[in-house]
Enzyme design. Structure first.
Site: not given
Ligand code: NAD
Ligand code: SER
Length: 319
Positions: A10, A13-14, A36, A144
């Site tokens: 990942g 990502g941010q 990713d 979530y």
């Protein structure tokens, strides 16, 4: 710091972009493999190895871990709160199976450490709103939050039962300028800076007085690495650590930005994300992280706002 070979899943990502860059600065570019589903992020290009990888494909993940002699995994792939509410079963599947794949491989290959982030989203409407403590009533109402809370217990289970050294932080909403946020309820606190600079106005999807726990990305990256570098004997929480830095509302961040862009205006049009935000605490107590591994934030709202604007529009603020 030598010998470790780290896989960041990942990485585009941010959080992934900035965490990968910092890990490469500390451990050396070739010691940190970025992975990713997406194309390699431009900021990562030329700084170290990149592999295209789907964390849901356990076999391929296992092959990469063996082929690249991986000793540590940072798992950042997940579906965040707002996107998850649009597709709960997919969010549950991704958020849970990715973690189980990584924990199983960590156990089998005897990896030295695993990092997996949880979130303030584990807390629900029955948790204390102010200074929400490490241990309290935890009854999340978003998919979530449910996936993060279940994930915390899987981490604890793999540590207790199989001695996998997995560590975790419950991040607050993260604010950054290098890479875009990926579908969370706290994303407004990043969007608002871009809107202030580009349009001088912003329509907030949360009400003016919605307070949420927040943190500037440099603090979050430092916290992550400090936790991972801490001696195992100091880690008393094997679910996930509360950490805190600041807490503000859309109205307060608007006022902070207006100190530099006086004509900036925010209007309010709450959507489905308001209910998600309303279910979370407004501020977090992080005394246990402070005690165990000396956690201390550096950025408050004023300092973060100045730094964000200086980086997004360097000519706006004199040095
Ligand atoms: P993000 O959405 O910006 O990045 C996630 C990355 O994972 C993306 O680049 C995506 O392409 C990749 N990904 C998705 N599915 C994948 C798959 N199957 N295989 C490989 N890669 C895949 O998320 P982020 O904000 O960087 O968050 C990272 C972690 O931190 C998540 O677990 C998130 O829940 C947690 N977290 C983030 C925040 C925040 O404010 N950003 C707050 C609390 C917790
Ligand atoms: N920033 C994240 C979200 O809003 C919190 O985990 O989903």
């Amino acid at each position: 710091m030598g010998k470790e070979k780290i896989l960041v899943i990942g990485a585009c990502g941010q959080i992934g972009v900035e965490l990968t860059l910092e890990l490469r600065r500390l451990y050396g570019g070739s010691s940190v493999v970025a992975a990713d589903l997406r194309e390699e992020n431009n900021l990562l290009k030329g700084t170290g190895p990149y592999v295209s990888l789907d964390v849901m494909n356990k076999e391929m993940l296992h092959v990469q871990v063996i082929r690249q002699n991986i000793t540590q995994i940072y798992l950042l792939a997940a579906m965040l709160s707002a996107t998850a509410e649009k597709n709960p079963s997919l969010a549950w599947h991704l958020n849970m199976q990715s973690l189980l794949n990584v924990l199983d491989i960590a156990k089998e290959e005897k990896l030295t450490k695993v990092y997996w982030p949880s979130s303030i989203a584990v807390f629900g409407p029955t948790s204390p709103k102010q200074n929400c403590p490490q241990q309290t009533i935890i009854e999340p109402v978003t998919v979530y939050g449910i996936s993060k809370y279940a994930g915390e217990f899987w981490c604890n289970y793999f540590f207790q039962r199989f001695h996998v050294d997995v560590r975790s932080i419950r991040y607050p909403g993260l604010i950054s300028y290098k890479s875009e946020p990926g579908g969370g309820t706290t994303d407004y606190a990043v969007e608002i800076f871009h809107a202030a600079i580009e349009q001088k106005k912003y329509i907030s999807f949360l009400k003016a007085d919605t307070y949420l726990p927040m943190m500037y990305m440099p603090d979050a990256i430092r916290a992550t690495i400090e936790l991972m570098e801490a001696d195992a004997s100091k880690i008393t929480v094997r679910t996930s650590y509360n950490i805190a830095a600041m807490s503000f509302s859309p109205k307060e961040i608007t006022n902070a930005i207006r100190q530099y862009i006086p004509e900036f205006e925010t209007s309010y049009l709450p959507d489905y994300r308001q209910a998600i935000a309303d279910s979370w605490p407004q501020s977090i107590d992080d005394i246990v992280a402070k005690k165990d591994w000396n956690w201390k934030p550096e950025f408050d709202l004023q300092k973060m706002t100045r730094d964000m604007l200086m980086n997004l529009q360097p000519n706006l603020i004199g040095s």
